[in-house]
Write a protein that holds these residues in place. Structure first.
Motif, short mmCIF file in Angstrom:
data_model
loop_
_atom_site.label_atom_id
_atom_site.label_comp_id
_atom_site.label_asym_id
_atom_site.label_seq_id
_atom_site.Cartn_x
_atom_site.Cartn_y
_atom_site.Cartn_z
N LEU A 171 -5.89 -4.32 2.33
CA LEU A 171 -5.28 -3.00 2.20
C LEU A 171 -6.13 -1.94 2.88
CD1 LEU A 171 -3.93 -3.06 -1.45
CD2 LEU A 171 -2.65 -3.18 0.67
N LEU A 188 -13.27 15.55 -2.00
CA LEU A 188 -12.57 14.39 -2.57
C LEU A 188 -13.47 13.65 -3.56
CD1 LEU A 188 -10.69 12.95 0.53
CD2 LEU A 188 -9.69 14.02 -1.48
N GLY A 189 -14.74 13.47 -3.18
CA GLY A 189 -15.68 12.76 -4.06
C GLY A 189 -15.93 13.51 -5.35
N ILE A 221 -6.93 9.00 -5.13
CA ILE A 221 -7.71 9.67 -4.09
C ILE A 221 -7.51 8.97 -2.75
CG2 ILE A 221 -10.04 10.30 -3.36
CD1 ILE A 221 -9.80 11.78 -5.77
N GLU A 222 -7.56 7.61 -2.77
CA GLU A 222 -7.36 6.88 -1.52
C GLU A 222 -5.94 7.11 -1.00
OE1 GLU A 222 -10.40 3.22 -2.52
OE2 GLU A 222 -8.25 2.82 -2.37
N VAL A 276 -4.14 8.75 2.81
CA VAL A 276 -3.19 8.07 3.70
C VAL A 276 -1.82 8.75 3.67
CG1 VAL A 276 -2.14 5.87 4.18
CG2 VAL A 276 -4.45 5.95 3.33
N VAL A 320 -9.05 6.11 -8.40
CA VAL A 320 -9.45 5.59 -7.10
C VAL A 320 -8.22 5.46 -6.21
CG1 VAL A 320 -10.44 3.62 -5.91
CG2 VAL A 320 -11.44 4.40 -8.05
N PRO A 374 0.84 -1.19 0.00
CA PRO A 374 0.00 0.00 0.00
C PRO A 374 0.88 1.25 0.00
CG PRO A 374 0.00 -1.03 2.16
CD PRO A 374 0.76 -1.93 1.26
N LEU A 434 -18.34 7.05 -5.08
CA LEU A 434 -17.22 7.46 -4.24
C LEU A 434 -16.12 6.41 -4.31
CD1 LEU A 434 -18.89 8.60 -0.91
CD2 LEU A 434 -17.50 9.99 -2.39
N PHE A 494 -7.19 4.17 -18.71
CA PHE A 494 -6.86 3.50 -17.46
C PHE A 494 -6.54 4.47 -16.35
CE2 PHE A 494 -5.22 0.41 -14.59
CZ PHE A 494 -6.03 -0.65 -14.88
N VAL A 499 -3.88 5.19 9.71
CA VAL A 499 -4.22 6.59 10.02
C VAL A 499 -5.07 6.70 11.29
CG1 VAL A 499 -4.01 7.40 7.65
CG2 VAL A 499 -6.21 6.58 8.45
N PHE A 518 -12.98 13.42 -7.60
CA PHE A 518 -12.95 12.13 -8.29
C PHE A 518 -13.83 12.18 -9.55
CE2 PHE A 518 -14.97 7.76 -8.25
CZ PHE A 518 -13.87 7.10 -8.77
#
Lengths: 315, 278
Positions: B218, A290-291, A252-253, A257, A249, A152, B130, A243, B226, A294
C-alpha cells in the motif's frame, strides 16, 4: 485522575519533541542531499532559471546559512525549529506559517467530516452485527470491511469519482469551495475508517452482550434498549475510542493521498507539492504539522478513554 | 502439529491444509497465483513492458495484446505483470529484512534488560512518533525515484512492530519457570531460543509479517500514485493508475487492471495474516 493525566501529557510531550527532532533532522538531510550547488538551485526555484546570477545565489547562501560547517548548520537548523522559525516557502516566498494557517483549516474540515462519516456508517453497523454475531448481517459487514481494507483510500476515491462524477454526474470530481466538493474526499477517507471501526464496535458489542452483567440486567427485567443504554454503550465505547487512536495513522496517511487526488488545498496536498518542487521549508512545515497533529489527536483520544473508563485512572 | 505428521504418511500440501484454516488458505492461493502471474508472464515470452507502439494505443484486449494496451501502446499484460513482480518483490525484501532485524534485536533486548534495551526502545519510539507513510515519504524526498530508498524506508517502519512484539514476549518468557529450569540445567542460548522462544513467537511474527507486506504494498502504490515514489516509465501499480485514470472513459478495462491487481494482493496478505488487525 490528575496524576494519570499528567503522566500521559508528559509522555505525549516527549513524543511531540521526537516528532520535531525527526522531521527537522530529515529535512536537514534533505537540504544536504539536493544535487548541484544548492544555493543556485534554490535561487532558480525561487526566481526562475533566467533570473539566477551569482548575486542571487550568494543571497540565498547567506539567508539559509549554506556556508557553515555541516554540524553548525545542523544545530542552527534545529535552533530555528525550536524557536518556531519555519522560514519562507522557496516557491511562493510567503512565510511557511502563513501558508500552513491557510491549509490547516481545509485539512481539518476534511479529516473531521471523514471521522464523523466513519462513526455514522460504522458504529450502527458494528453494534447491529455484534448483537447477533454469526448472523447474515455480521457476515456481510465482515466481507465489506475486508474488501474495503484491501483497497487503499485513493482507489476508493477513484471508484467514487468514477461512480458519482463521471457516471451519475451528481458531484464534482475535484476542487473546493462549496459543500458539494467535500462529499467525495471525505467519503473516500471515511469508508476505510468505517470498515475498521465497524469491526471494532462489533467485537466490543459481542463481548459486552456475552457478559454476565449484561445477561443479569436483562434477567432483572430491563428491555433490550434500556440494557444497551445503561450497561452497553459506555463499556463498548472504551475500545472503540481507544481504537480511534490506532486509526489516526490511517487518517493522516489518507489525508496526504486523498487531498492530492481531489486537489483539496490542505496540508497533505501542500506536502506532496513541496516534495515535488523540493521546497524544503514547506516540506518541514507540513510534515511537522501533520506529525504534531497526530500527537495532539492521540492525546485527545487518551484523555477521552480516561474520562470514559474510571478503572484506568487508578493505574 | 509435528505429532500429527508423524502418525501417518501425509503429503506436505495436505499437512499445510490441516494447519491453515480456509480463509488463510485462500489468501495463500491468491498470493501464489499472483506470483505465478508476475514471474510467469515474462517466461512465456511476449511484449516488452517498455516498448511503445503509438499506432496502437488504448487497444481493447485481443490476440496480440491479451490485456490490451495503454495510452502509449505498451502491452498491459507485460506491464501489470512487471508491476505485480515489483510490488511483491519489494514487499518480500522489506518484510524479510524487517523480521530478521526485529527478531534479533527484540530477543536481544528482551533477554537482558539494560541500556541496550532502553536505547533500542528510544529508537523505536522515534520511528513510531510519525505515521509510517510520512517517514517513508520524507526519505523518498531525499533520494527521489529510488527503489532502495523505498525499501529502506519501509523496512525502517516495519521492523519496529516486530521488535516491540518480540521484545515483550521474550521478556515474559525469560521470567517463566520453564525457561529458568532450562537455564539451570545449563542449556545454551540457541537451544533456549529454539525450544522456548521461537514456538511462542512464530505465529505472532508470521501474522505481523503478512500485515507488514500489505502495508509495504500500500505504501509503494500510494507514493507512486502521488508521483513521489518510483518514476515513469517504471511499471508500478499506483503510477499506472495515475497514468490510466485520464483515459478511464476510453479504456475502463485498462484502469481496472492495476486496481484489481492491488486489491487481490492486499486481500491475499490480509487473509493470510488470519486475524483481524489489532
Amino acid at each position: 485522575m490528575g496524576r494519570a493525566i499528567l503522566s500521559l501529557l508528559g509522555q505525549r510531550l516527549v513524543q511531540a519533541g521526537l516528532v520535531a527532532w525527526v522531521v527537522g533532522s530529515l529535512t536537514y538531510l534533505l537540504t544536504r542531499a539536493l544535487p548541484g550547488d544548492m544555493s543556485f538551485r534554490i535561487a532558480a526555484g525561487r526566481y526562475g532559471y533566467e533570473q539566477v546570477n551569482a548575486e542571487a545565489a550568494a543571497a540565498v547562501q547567506q539567508e539559509l546559512g549554506l556556508d557553515q560547517s555541516p554540524l553548525a548548520a545542523y544545530l542552527q537548523w534545529l535552533m530555528d525549529l525550536a524557536s518556531f522559525d519555519l522560514g519562507r516557502s522557496l516557491v511562493s516566498g510567503e512565510t511557511v506559517v502563513q501558508e500552513l494557517s491557510h491549509q490547516l483549516g481545509h485539512s481539518l474540515s476534511l479529516a473531521l467530516t471523514a471521522v464523523v462519516m466513519a462513526l455514522v456508517l460504522g458504529l450502527p453497523l458494528g453494534l447491529a452485527s455484534g448483537l447477533r454475531p454469526g448472523r447474515w448481517l455480521d457476515r456481510v459487514s465482515l466481507a465489506l470491511a475486508l474488501g474495503l481494507r484491501s483497497l487503499p483510500p485513493f482507489v476508493v476515491g477513484i471508484a467514487l469519482v468514477v461512480l458519482f462524477s463521471l457516471t451519475l454526474h451528481w458531484l464534482p470530481a475535484a476542487g473546493h469551495g462549496s459543500l458539494s466538493h467535500l462529499w467525495l474526499p471525505s467519503l473516500a477517507l471515511g469508508l476505510g475508517l468505517a470498515a475498521v471501526s465497524s469491526r471494532v464496535a462489533r467485537n466490543a458489542m459481542a463481548d459486552v452482550a456475552g457478559s454476565d452483567y449484561y445477561a443479569f440486567s436483562r434477567l432483572k427485567g430491563l428491555t433490550g434498549w434500556q440494557t444497551l443504554r445503561r450497561h452497553g454503550l459506555r463499556n463498548l465505547s472504551v475500545p472503540v475510542v481507544a481504537f480511534l487512536g490506532v486509526q489516526l495513522v490511517y487518517l493522516i496517511e489518507g489525508v496526504v493521498v486523498i487531498e492530492s487526488l481531489f486537489a483539496w488545498p490542505g496540508i497533505g496536498h501542500a506536502l506532496v507539492h513541496a516534495v515535488v518542487a523540493r521546497d524544503v521549508p514547506m516540506i518541514q512545515g507540513t510534515a511537522l504539522v501533520l506529525g504534531l497533529g497526530f500527537v495532539l489527536l492521540n492525546t485527545l483520544v487518551d484523555i477521552a478513554t480516561l474520562l470514559l473508563d474510571p478503572r484506568r485512572r487508578l493505574a | 502439529m509435528k505429532t500429527l505428521t508423524r502418525q501417518g504418511p501425509m503429503t506436505p500440501l495436505l499437512a499445510l491444509r490441516r494447519r491453515l484454516p480456509a480463509s488463510r488458505m485462500l489468501g495463500l492461493c491468491l498470493l501464489v497465483g499472483l506470483m505465478l502471474f508476475g514471474w510467469g508472464v515474462p517466461l512465456l515470452g511476449g511484449a516488452d513492458p517498455y516498448a511503445q507502439d503509438l499506432m496502437h494505443t488504448l487497444e481493447a484486449p485481443g490476440a496480440l495484446h491479451p490485456l490490451g494496451t495503454d495510452h502509449l501502446g505498451r502491452s498491459l499484460l507485460a506491464r501489470t505483470a512487471e508491476a505485480v513482480r515489483l510490488s511483491l518483490g519489494l514487499a518480500f525484501l522489506s518484510v524479510a529484512s524487517a523480521v530478521t532485524i526485529g527478531l534479533v534485536l527484540g530477543v536481544a533486548a528482551g533477554w537482558r534488560r539494560g541500556w541496550g534495551d532502553r536505547l533500542l526502545g528510544a529508537l523505536a519510539d522515534c520511528v513510531l512518533a510519525l505515521p509510517g507513510l510520512l517517514l517513508v515519504l520524507m526519505l523518498a524526498a531525499i533520494a527521489p525515484g529510488s527503489f532502495w530508498t523505498l525499501y529502506l524506508g519501509i523496512s525502517l517502519v516495519l521492523w519496529v512492530e516486530v521488535f516491540r512484539l518480540v521484545r515483550s514476549v521474550t521478556q515474559g518468557l525469560m521470567a517463566s519457570p520453564q525457561v529458568q529450569a532450562s537455564r539451570l540445567l545449563g542449556f545454551g542460548r540457541v537451544y533456549l531460543f529454539r525450544r522456548h522462544l521461537w514456538p511462542a513467537l512464530r505465529p505472532q511474527v508470521m501474522t505481523l509479517a503478512a500485515f507488514g507486506a500489505a502495508t509495504a504494498i500500500l505504501a509503494v502504490s500510494s507514493l507512486g500514485f502521488v508521483s513521489i515514489g518510483l518514476r515513469p516509465p517504471t511499471a508500478e501499480l499506483g503510477l499506472m493508475m495515475t497514468e490510466l485514470f485520464p483515459y478511464y472513459q476510453e479504456a475502463p478495462w485498462a484502469l481496472a487492471q492495476p486496481v484489481l491487481a492491488l486489491f487481490l494482493m492486499v486481500l491475499g496478505f490480509i487473509l493470510l495474516a488470519g486475524e483481524e488487525p489489532k
